[in-house]
Design a protein around this motif. Sequence first.
Motif, mmCIF file in Angstrom:
data_model
loop_
_atom_site.group_PDB
_atom_site.id
_atom_site.type_symbol
_atom_site.label_atom_id
_atom_site.label_comp_id
_atom_site.label_asym_id
_atom_site.label_seq_id
_atom_site.Cartn_x
_atom_site.Cartn_y
_atom_site.Cartn_z
ATOM 1 N N LEU A 106 -41.535 -47.234 20.601
ATOM 2 C CA LEU A 106 -42.734 -47.911 21.109
ATOM 3 C C LEU A 106 -42.770 -47.924 22.625
ATOM 4 N N ASN A 107 -41.592 -48.013 23.244
ATOM 5 C CA ASN A 107 -41.510 -47.991 24.707
ATOM 6 C C ASN A 107 -41.641 -46.575 25.265
ATOM 7 N N GLY A 108 -41.646 -45.578 24.373
ATOM 8 C CA GLY A 108 -41.847 -44.197 24.795
ATOM 9 C C GLY A 108 -40.630 -43.517 25.384
ATOM 10 N N ASN A 109 -39.456 -44.052 25.170
ATOM 11 C CA ASN A 109 -38.270 -43.434 25.760
ATOM 12 C C ASN A 109 -37.114 -43.322 24.773
ATOM 13 N N LEU A 110 -37.422 -42.878 23.561
ATOM 14 C CA LEU A 110 -36.395 -42.719 22.536
ATOM 15 C C LEU A 110 -35.676 -41.396 22.714
ATOM 16 N N SER A 111 -34.355 -41.446 22.694
ATOM 17 C CA SER A 111 -33.523 -40.246 22.763
ATOM 18 C C SER A 111 -33.701 -39.419 21.491
ATOM 19 N N ASP A 112 -33.143 -38.211 21.505
ATOM 20 C CA ASP A 112 -33.028 -37.409 20.289
ATOM 21 C C ASP A 112 -31.900 -38.056 19.482
ATOM 22 N N VAL A 113 -32.251 -38.689 18.364
ATOM 23 C CA VAL A 113 -31.283 -39.448 17.579
ATOM 24 C C VAL A 113 -31.076 -38.760 16.234
ATOM 25 N N HIS A 114 -29.825 -38.667 15.832
ATOM 26 C CA HIS A 114 -29.483 -38.167 14.504
ATOM 27 C C HIS A 114 -28.571 -39.195 13.841
ATOM 28 N N ILE A 115 -28.861 -39.496 12.580
ATOM 29 C CA ILE A 115 -28.007 -40.370 11.791
ATOM 30 C C ILE A 115 -27.148 -39.471 10.911
ATOM 31 N N VAL A 116 -25.846 -39.466 11.142
ATOM 32 C CA VAL A 116 -24.928 -38.811 10.225
ATOM 33 C C VAL A 116 -24.474 -39.938 9.304
ATOM 34 N N GLY A 117 -25.026 -39.920 8.101
ATOM 35 C CA GLY A 117 -24.810 -41.028 7.187
ATOM 36 C C GLY A 117 -24.100 -40.616 5.918
ATOM 37 N N ILE A 118 -23.471 -41.591 5.313
ATOM 38 C CA ILE A 118 -22.765 -41.374 4.055
ATOM 39 C C ILE A 118 -23.082 -42.541 3.128
ATOM 40 N N VAL A 119 -23.287 -42.230 1.862
ATOM 41 C CA VAL A 119 -23.596 -43.259 0.873
ATOM 42 C C VAL A 119 -22.305 -44.009 0.543
ATOM 43 N N PRO A 120 -22.305 -45.330 0.736
ATOM 44 C CA PRO A 120 -21.081 -46.110 0.485
ATOM 45 C C PRO A 120 -20.901 -46.419 -0.999
ATOM 46 N N GLU A 121 -19.672 -46.749 -1.341
ATOM 47 C CA GLU A 121 -19.380 -47.206 -2.697
ATOM 48 C C GLU A 121 -19.315 -48.733 -2.741
ATOM 49 N N ASP A 122 -18.760 -49.340 -1.678
ATOM 50 C CA ASP A 122 -18.539 -50.787 -1.673
ATOM 51 C C ASP A 122 -18.784 -51.342 -0.271
ATOM 52 N N ILE A 123 -19.894 -52.060 -0.113
ATOM 53 C CA ILE A 123 -20.177 -52.733 1.162
ATOM 54 C C ILE A 123 -20.283 -54.244 0.962
ATOM 55 N N LEU A 124 -19.825 -54.703 -0.188
ATOM 56 C CA LEU A 124 -19.890 -56.133 -0.492
ATOM 57 C C LEU A 124 -18.539 -56.821 -0.406
ATOM 58 N N SER A 125 -17.475 -56.110 -0.697
ATOM 59 C CA SER A 125 -16.141 -56.716 -0.647
ATOM 60 C C SER A 125 -15.768 -57.042 0.786
ATOM 61 N N VAL A 126 -15.225 -58.223 0.978
ATOM 62 C CA VAL A 126 -14.744 -58.603 2.305
ATOM 63 C C VAL A 126 -13.315 -58.103 2.397
ATOM 64 N N LYS A 127 -13.190 -56.865 2.893
ATOM 65 C CA LYS A 127 -11.896 -56.211 2.973
ATOM 66 C C LYS A 127 -11.980 -55.096 4.003
ATOM 67 N N VAL A 128 -11.009 -55.036 4.880
ATOM 68 C CA VAL A 128 -10.937 -53.957 5.855
ATOM 69 C C VAL A 128 -10.384 -52.725 5.149
ATOM 70 N N GLY A 129 -10.986 -51.578 5.406
ATOM 71 C CA GLY A 129 -10.533 -50.333 4.799
ATOM 72 C C GLY A 129 -11.684 -49.606 4.129
ATOM 73 N N LEU A 130 -11.368 -48.518 3.460
ATOM 74 C CA LEU A 130 -12.376 -47.708 2.782
ATOM 75 C C LEU A 130 -12.023 -47.549 1.315
ATOM 76 N N SER A 131 -13.063 -47.408 0.493
ATOM 77 C CA SER A 131 -12.830 -47.092 -0.911
ATOM 78 C C SER A 131 -12.199 -45.707 -0.995
ATOM 79 N N GLU A 132 -11.557 -45.417 -2.113
ATOM 80 C CA GLU A 132 -10.945 -44.097 -2.299
ATOM 81 C C GLU A 132 -11.997 -42.994 -2.200
#
Length: 187
Positions: A106-132
């Motif tokens: 909206l401000n007219g100054n957005l960079s070229d942005v790319h989202i490198v994304g991955i579908v998660p398995e678990d974003i609800l557990s309160v735990k540091v680390g990654l699912s297998e």
Amino acid sequence: MKIAVVGAGTIIFRDEGIGVYAQRYLAENYTFEGDVTLVDGGVLGFQLMTYYTDYDKVIILDTITMKEEAPGALYNIPGEELLGLGSYKQTAHEVEIVEMLEIAALNGNLSDVHIVGIVPEDILSVKVGLSETLQRAFPEFVSEAIAELERSGVAVLPKAEGMSLAEILDAYENPTAQRSVDPTQAD
């Protein structure tokens, strides 16, 4: 070209922290020939707006919720494809990335942005680390981030020594633990 690689996410919600871990992995294992800034964007919120407006390109490493996709599925989405969609994920972020992209646009100054994304398995557990599942997909996730940098003309060079994903996860799970140092390898 001035490029920022932003590791987004909240490490206390398991897979939600993969962007932060990937940014750290890149910092520990690679050097970059070019103007590249690696950013732990985990809790920066609106402070990330500076990167979206002051850099030529921003690569965001993050989880992304896509219906009907299996955990571990990878995406590389140009930021303009996300504009107008509101939230592209269901996470613990206080300020959604897409909302910040929309404000910058909206401000007219957005960079070229790319989202490198991955579908998660678990974003609800309160735990540091990654699912297998995301641990197995991590090398491909990092490879896509490197490929995006290389498409931007950045040479990405592996360091002679670095940290494995397991060591990085351990550093976040046990932040007070010291890495063992070989006394014969003094500076």
